[in-house]
Design an enzyme around this catalytic site. Structure first.
Site, PDB file in Angstrom:
ATOM      1  N   HIS A 278       0.843  -1.200   0.000  1.00 35.69           N
ATOM      2  CA  HIS A 278       0.000   0.000   0.000  1.00 35.69           C
ATOM      3  C   HIS A 278       0.883   1.256   0.000  1.00 35.69           C
ATOM      4  O   HIS A 278       0.674   2.171  -0.799  1.00 35.69           O
ATOM      5  CB  HIS A 278      -0.932  -0.032   1.223  1.00 35.69           C
ATOM      6  CG  HIS A 278      -1.580   1.275   1.534  1.00 35.69           C
ATOM      7  ND1 HIS A 278      -2.883   1.553   1.212  1.00 35.69           N
ATOM      8  CD2 HIS A 278      -1.100   2.392   2.130  1.00 35.69           C
ATOM      9  CE1 HIS A 278      -3.175   2.782   1.591  1.00 35.69           C
ATOM     10  NE2 HIS A 278      -2.111   3.313   2.155  1.00 35.69           N
ATOM     11  N   GLU A 279       1.889   1.280   0.859  1.00 36.46           N
ATOM     12  CA  GLU A 279       2.781   2.451   0.932  1.00 36.46           C
ATOM     13  C   GLU A 279       3.487   2.676  -0.407  1.00 36.46           C
ATOM     14  O   GLU A 279       3.612   3.806  -0.876  1.00 36.46           O
ATOM     15  CB  GLU A 279       3.834   2.261   2.035  1.00 36.46           C
ATOM     16  CG  GLU A 279       3.287   2.308   3.456  1.00 36.46           C
ATOM     17  CD  GLU A 279       2.590   3.623   3.784  1.00 36.46           C
ATOM     18  OE1 GLU A 279       3.042   4.679   3.283  1.00 36.46           O
ATOM     19  OE2 GLU A 279       1.585   3.599   4.505  1.00 36.46           O
TER      20      GLU A 279
ATOM     21  N   HIS B 150       1.491   4.479  -2.968  1.00 39.78           N
ATOM     22  CA  HIS B 150       1.538   5.945  -2.895  1.00 39.78           C
ATOM     23  C   HIS B 150       2.693   6.487  -3.734  1.00 39.78           C
ATOM     24  O   HIS B 150       2.590   7.512  -4.383  1.00 39.78           O
ATOM     25  CB  HIS B 150       1.724   6.411  -1.445  1.00 39.78           C
ATOM     26  CG  HIS B 150       0.487   6.307  -0.614  1.00 39.78           C
ATOM     27  ND1 HIS B 150      -0.706   6.854  -0.994  1.00 39.78           N
ATOM     28  CD2 HIS B 150       0.259   5.727   0.592  1.00 39.78           C
ATOM     29  CE1 HIS B 150      -1.616   6.622  -0.054  1.00 39.78           C
ATOM     30  NE2 HIS B 150      -1.055   5.928   0.907  1.00 39.78           N
TER      31      HIS B 150
ATOM     32  N   GLU C 223      -5.748   7.191  -0.613  1.00 41.96           N
ATOM     33  CA  GLU C 223      -5.733   5.962   0.188  1.00 41.96           C
ATOM     34  C   GLU C 223      -6.456   4.832  -0.538  1.00 41.96           C
ATOM     35  O   GLU C 223      -5.981   3.707  -0.585  1.00 41.96           O
ATOM     36  CB  GLU C 223      -6.375   6.190   1.559  1.00 41.96           C
ATOM     37  CG  GLU C 223      -5.556   7.081   2.489  1.00 41.96           C
ATOM     38  CD  GLU C 223      -4.120   6.621   2.613  1.00 41.96           C
ATOM     39  OE1 GLU C 223      -3.890   5.408   2.786  1.00 41.96           O
ATOM     40  OE2 GLU C 223      -3.225   7.485   2.525  1.00 41.96           O
TER      41      GLU C 223
ATOM     42  N   ASP D 178      -4.761   1.364  -1.801  1.00 44.80           N
ATOM     43  CA  ASP D 178      -5.345   0.055  -1.467  1.00 44.80           C
ATOM     44  C   ASP D 178      -5.569  -0.755  -2.749  1.00 44.80           C
ATOM     45  O   ASP D 178      -5.238  -1.939  -2.811  1.00 44.80           O
ATOM     46  CB  ASP D 178      -6.701   0.227  -0.760  1.00 44.80           C
ATOM     47  CG  ASP D 178      -6.545   0.623   0.703  1.00 44.80           C
ATOM     48  OD1 ASP D 178      -5.401   0.619   1.199  1.00 44.80           O
ATOM     49  OD2 ASP D 178      -7.566   0.937   1.343  1.00 44.80           O
TER      50      ASP D 178
HETATM   51 ZN   LIG Z   1      -1.788   5.283   2.779  1.00 39.81          ZN
END
Ligand SMILES: [Zn+2]
Length: 428
Positions: free
Chosen positions: A288-289, A292, A366, A370
């Site tokens: 997930h990070e 980004h 976010e 995801d």
């Molecule tokens: Zn995040």
């Protein structure tokens, strides 16, 4: 060019502060009511245990009650400071202090530093009872606090020492830039802040963060192998992979990444590793990070910050010589720092709008991150990881839609799980 009646800046600022206080308190009351709901939101039934739910509820409600008191004291403090003219009073007194210490009282830089020292210490003192209560009563009661009083005060002193070292040259530079002025003042200020943030970004991991936490390279093993494999498959320039001893202060858990474009670090809280059931869940959180990063979210946020900073300095240069603004707050002189502070107060309405907009964007990011982790095949482990983190951090399970729309930078867990499920359904 004199207007017949000067704009009542002070009254407008205090009026808006009170308005925002009432509005946010109304949202807090809505959220408080949501927290009191006796049952889990439907999508979490059977996933989160009743025991965890009740623990999370008790923790959230206690924090919420504390927040009502903290916010009420805050609004009284802030409006009293402005209405009683404590800012100009402190400014005058710090000028005399500089003189008494035998320095040149007419130096704006020294005067400003003395003023900053006084208000920094004063706000530390005012905040102290609240942070002590929050850490050693609330966090402790719910099993999060791992800090000793000694470590608590050591952190405060280290923070202040750091401010004393880093602050004065920065403040002095800003004052000199504004005094030299010129038509491109806003550009110069922005360029200075950009340079400063790049320098701090370079120094932070090497000089500053180690003062507060211990960073150890993640030991060789399955977890390290999986994270490195994931990073290289995405072309992520992972230079260092650290575990940080978050557990010495709190059992809240987290993970983050930072660094310049070709040299990135990932930092995992030791609490994250110990709380997740298996490595896959930690890797899913990292996926997930990395989403980004891959989707350029970090770049967009950085650019947005730059645009906002430039706009702010642009606005500041428009009002910095407004005698009305200074007089309205009780200042007969027009020091640079005071101009910046008063300007910040007057643009509060924009501030609130901007932070609301940034929260909207952040929540969209976010969901995208995801979805990115899901597209790499981490759907189930991300689900499990998110639920785990929510449970372990005792985050609020029921949220009021108005409250979360206004305050949350991350979507509520229920919404994230729903988005993951719906995306998979669509593919079937
Ligand atoms: Zn995040």
């Amino acid at each position: 060019m004199e207007s017949p009646a000067p704009f009542p800046y002070l009254e407008a600022v205090v009026g808006f502060m009170v308005f925002m206080y009432l509005f946010e308190t109304y949202l807090d009351m809505r959220q408080h009511a949501a927290l009191k709901l006796p049952t889990l939101p439907a999508p979490l039934v059977g996933i989160v245990s009743m025991e965890k739910f009740e623990k999370a509820q008790a923790y959230s409600l206690e924090k919420s009650r504390f927040h009502f008191v903290h916010a009420a004291v805050g609004i009284v403090e802030e409006s009293a400071t402005l209405l009683l003219g404590l800012l100009p009073w402190t400014w005058d007194k710090s000028g005399s202090l500089v003189g008494k210490l035998g320095f040149d009282q007419s130096s704006e830089i020294l005067h400003t530093l003395a003023f900053l020292a006084v208000i920094t210490l004063w706000s530390q003192v005012l905040e102290l009872p609240f942070s002590l209560y929050s850490t050693f009563v609330i966090e402790a009661r719910h099993g999060f606090n791992k800090q000793t009083l000694l470590l608590f005060f050591r952190d405060i002193i280290m923070g202040l020492a750091l401010t004393v070292v880093v602050g004065p040259p920065i403040v002095a530079a800003i004052i000199v830039i504004v005094q030299k002025g010129g038509p491109y003042l806003a550009l110069y200020l922005w360029a200075f802040m950009l340079l400063l943030s790049l320098v701090l970004m370079a120094l932070y991991p090497v000089l500053i963060a180690p003062l507060f936490n211990k960073f150890t390279p993640l030991p060789e093993g399955e977890l390290r192998y999986k994270i490195e494999k994931l990073a290289s498959s995405l072309g992520f320039p992972l230079k260092k992979l650290f575990v940080i001893d978050g557990s010495t202060r709190s059992s809240h858990s987290n993970a983050y990444m930072y660094g310049f474009y070709n040299s990135k670090r990932i930092v995992l809280y030791d609490t994250l590793i110990s709380q997740c059931k298996n490595e896959e869940e930690v890797v899913a959180v990292i996926a997930h990070e990395l989403g980004h990063w891959k989707l350029s979210h970090t770049m967009y946020s950085f650019l947005a910050m730059q645009v906002l900073t430039l706009l702010q300095f642009g606005g500041y240069t428009l009002v910095r010589n407004s005698t009305d603004l200074f007089l309205s707050f009780g200042f007969t002189t027009q020091p640079v720092l005071i101009g910046l502070i008063l300007f910040q107060h007057t643009i509060m309405p924009f501030h609130h709008l901007v932070s609301f907009a940034l929260n909207l964007v952040s929540r969209a990011f976010e969901f995208q991150a995801d979805a990115f982790a899901r597209s790499l095949g981490y759907k189930d482990s991300l689900r499990a990881g998110l639920i785990k983190l929510q449970e372990e951090n005792l985050s609020a399970m029921n949220t009021d839609p108005w409250y979360s729309a206004y305050h949350y930078s991350h979507p509520p867990l229920v919404e994230r799980l729903q988005a993951l499920d719906e995306a998979s359904k669509k593919e079937e």
